[in-house]
Design a protein around this motif. Structure first.
Motif, PDB file in Angstrom:
ATOM      1  N   PRO A 101      82.930  85.579  13.249  1.00 32.10           N
ATOM      2  CA  PRO A 101      82.281  84.237  12.682  1.00 32.10           C
ATOM      3  C   PRO A 101      82.762  83.156  13.248  1.00 32.10           C
ATOM      4  CG  PRO A 101      83.501  85.552  10.968  1.00 32.10           C
ATOM      5  CD  PRO A 101      83.656  86.314  12.178  1.00 32.10           C
ATOM      6  N   TYR A 102      82.199  82.055  13.361  1.00 36.11           N
ATOM      7  CA  TYR A 102      82.540  80.715  13.833  1.00 36.11           C
ATOM      8  C   TYR A 102      83.086  80.569  15.164  1.00 36.11           C
ATOM      9  CZ  TYR A 102      81.267  80.364   8.934  1.00 36.11           C
ATOM     10  OH  TYR A 102      80.554  80.648   7.723  1.00 36.11           O
ATOM     11  N   THR A 103      82.788  81.661  16.035  1.00 38.88           N
ATOM     12  CA  THR A 103      83.193  81.400  17.329  1.00 38.88           C
ATOM     13  C   THR A 103      82.124  81.298  18.511  1.00 38.88           C
ATOM     14  OG1 THR A 103      83.608  83.796  17.575  1.00 38.88           O
ATOM     15  CG2 THR A 103      85.388  82.650  16.869  1.00 38.88           C
ATOM     16  N   ASP A 104      81.063  81.200  17.921  1.00 40.29           N
ATOM     17  CA  ASP A 104      79.889  81.324  18.983  1.00 40.29           C
ATOM     18  C   ASP A 104      79.803  80.117  19.776  1.00 40.29           C
ATOM     19  OD1 ASP A 104      79.148  83.388  17.670  1.00 40.29           O
ATOM     20  OD2 ASP A 104      77.620  82.406  16.417  1.00 40.29           O
ATOM     21  N   GLY A 105      80.589  78.983  19.601  1.00 37.24           N
ATOM     22  CA  GLY A 105      80.542  77.873  20.432  1.00 37.24           C
ATOM     23  C   GLY A 105      81.080  77.893  21.606  1.00 37.24           C
ATOM     24  N   ILE A 106      81.780  79.039  22.101  1.00 38.53           N
ATOM     25  CA  ILE A 106      82.501  79.408  23.347  1.00 38.53           C
ATOM     26  C   ILE A 106      81.525  79.809  24.151  1.00 38.53           C
ATOM     27  CG2 ILE A 106      84.424  80.489  24.550  1.00 38.53           C
ATOM     28  CD1 ILE A 106      85.843  80.992  21.858  1.00 38.53           C
TER      29      ILE A 106
END
Length: 123
Positions: free
Chosen positions: A64-69
Motif C-alpha cells: 500500500p501507498y507505494t504506487d507513486g514510484i
C-alpha cells in the motif's frame, strides 16, 4: 538517437505507471492493486527481460501507498541509457551493436525480430 520503437515503448511504460497510480482515485483501489501487481510485473518482465525489476514492480504495486514510484518508466530509462548493463557488469546484450541503442533489445525490437523470422519461415 532513440528509435521510434523505443519511444512507443516509453509511452507504454508511462501508461502502465499511470494505471498503477490510478488506484489512488477510485474506491477500494489499494485492494485492487494486488491483482494489478501480477499484470504489472509480467509487463515489465516482457518489456525488459529483467526479473529483478519485475519483482520490484510487483512489490511496488502490491504494497500500500507505494504506487507513486514509476517503476516501468524507470526501467526504460535505465535500460536505454545503459545503466542497467553497467550495474550488471555488462556493456551490451549479445547481438546488439555497441554504441547504437546500447543494450536495448526491448519488446518492440523483439516483436519486429519475431515477425521477420516468421516471414523467413514461410518461404
Amino acid at each position: 538517437a532513440v528509435s521510434a520503437g523505443l519511444w512507443v515503448e516509453f509511452v507504454l511504460c508511462v501508461a502502465l505507471d499511470t494505471l498503477g497510480t490510478a488506484s489512488y482515485f477510485y474506491p477500494l483501489g489499494e485492494f485492487v492493486d494486488g491483482g494489478f501487481a501480477f499484470a504489472y510485473a509480467f509487463a515489465i518482465e516482457l518489456f525488459f527481460d529483467w526479473p529483478a525489476m519485475a519483482l520490484f514492480g510487483f512489490w511496488e504495486e502490491a504494497l500500500p501507498y507505494t504506487d507513486g514510484i514509476p517503476t516501468a518508466t524507470l526501467a526504460w530509462v535505465l535500460t536505454v541509457c545503459g545503466v542497467r548493463y553497467a550495474m550488471q557488469g555488462r556493456t551490451a546484450r549479445a547481438g546488439v551493436r555497441q554504441g547504437k541503442d546500447r543494450g536495448t533489445l526491448l519488446l518492440v525490437d523483439r516483436l519486429a525480430k519475431g515477425r521477420g523470422e516468421a516471414l523467413r519461415e514461410k518461404r
